[in-house]
Design an enzyme around this catalytic site. Structure first.
Site: not given
Ligand SMILES: *[C@@H]1O[C@H](CO)[C@@H](O)[C@H](O)[C@H]1NC(C)=O
Length: 392
Positions: A218, A241
């Site tokens: 993430d 991310h």
């Protein structure tokens, strides 16, 4: 002043009364409180007992974790303490339960709360999160998972040289803190592990993140509401991310994000590079005064992105327009390669458009060609070399 530390060290070497001198303070060794470095025996109580002493000491103190593997259930290091110079020195590895259900519903595995002047130095923290990731990926009813290390309602904190791996959920969370320095940390989790953000900061001021390497499933760093005076420098991100301000604006009333500097960062194969993300919902939140400077992108899907239409499953976003006002965001010296055609995307809110976006010397390519840019409700200026050509 004479160098007290080296004098101390010299004396210690001579007299071989090494331990208290090296720490320069009362030292509480978890082994003396019953911790077992065998990777199996629950050492939670021993850690807490050592903490109680370190925290209760009226002068500076050290909680020492010697080399070895320590199995811990969730540990809450709570203050307030009687001194504001506590070092938690970890030369060993801390291991979370392998059965994710044991701590899966706890907010965090290891937490510091209401402390002032704590340095956490070294240590390998293994969250053993893969069981929970598998559960989440199979779509079963799974607990949300514990943050590996959380620091809340605290100030004057240093986290240095720590390696956090395979957290169930976020690796490090800073919440409601002032003056926090995170440096030389390494954060590692699989690129497809859900919700394993590297460092999440919210409701905090004066947080600095330096010289760190983060690869997760993430965000490498996520910046939540109420973050001010944040400094991120020399961070390598990937997989993951990217570095994200947001998601913001989920709530109608929400503190803003202000004065954020992100400089000298490298993104390798990440989903995003430099991102600002807000829900497409009414909110009084804002993002002001952000500088993104000296970033290198290698094969990044969305190198530069503002997304004000975040609305998972298209639920509960009336009108799909974000109330969060974004202004004063500068991108300076950003270059490298995009993994998709659109390397710069400013998808701002119709209701509160982005203003004061500045781009200076941006060069992003897609398959050896200039990449593309897309703007919606975004206003600002471009100068220097700009590729893709500006849509502001
Ligand atoms: C912005 O934040 C930095 C720390 O990141 C701080 O040194 C500086 O004083 C802040 N600027 C303002 C105007 O508050």
């Amino acid at each position: 002043m004479a160098n007290a530390r080296s004098t101390c060290f010299l004396l210690a070497s001579l007299v071989i009364v090494f331990t208290p001198c090296l720490a320069g303070a009362a030292q509480y060794n978890v082994l003396n409180y019953g911790a077992k470095p065998d990777g199996r025996t629950d050492s939670t109580k021993a850690f807490l007992a050592a903490w109680t002493q370190a925290c209760g000491s009226s002068s500076r103190s050290t909680l020492y974790v010697p080399p070895g593997r320590y199995f811990l259930l969730n540990v809450q290091f709570n203050g307030p303490c009687k001194n504001n110079a506590i070092v938690v020195r970890i030369d060993g590895s801390l291991l979370a339960p392998t059965d994710y259900r044991v701590i899966g519903n706890a907010a965090s595995w290891i937490s510091f709360k209401n402390v002032d002047g704590v340095t956490v130095s070294g240590g390998i923290l293994d969250g053993h999160g893969s069981g929970l990731w598998d559960c989440k990926q199979s779509g079963n009813n799974c607990p949300s998972g514990a943050t590996t290390l959380s620091v809340s309602n605290s100030q004057n904190i240093v986290i240095s040289g720590l390696h956090s791996l395979n957290s169930q959920m976020f690796h490090i969370v800073v919440n409601g803190c002032h003056n926090v320095r995170i440096q030389g940390v390494k954060i590692t989790a699989s690129g497809n592990s859900p919700n394993t953000d590297g460092i999440h900061v919210q409701l905090s001021s004066g947080v600095t993140i330096l010289n760190s390497k983060i690869g997760t499933g993430d965000d490498c760093v996520s910046v939540g509401a109420g973050t001010t005076n944040l400094w991120i420098e020399n961070v390598v991100c990937g997989p993951g991310h990217g570095i994200s301000i947001g998601s913001l604006g989920k709530d109608l009333v929400e503190p803003g994000v202000q004065n954020v500097t992100v400089k000298t960062v490298t993104f390798i194969g990440t989903q995003n590079g430099l991102r600002i993300k807000t829900w497409g919902r009414p909110s009084n939140g804002f993002v002001r005064n952000v500088l993104f400077q000296h970033a290198v992108m290698t094969n990044v899907q969305n190198p530069i992105v503002i997304d004000q239409n975040y609305c998972p499953d298209n639920k509960n976003c009336p009108g799909q327009s974000s109330g969060v006002k974004i202004s004063g965001v500068t991108y300076q010296d950003i270059h490298g390669t995009s993994a998709t055609q659109v390397a710069v995307e400013f998808d701002c809110s119709k209701r509160s458009p982005c203003t004061g976006i500045k781009m200076e010397n941006v060069r992003l390519t897609y398959m050896n060609q200039p990449a593309g840019a897309s703007c919606n409700n975004a206003d600002g200026t471009a100068s220097g070399f700009i590729q893709p050509s500006s849509c502001l």
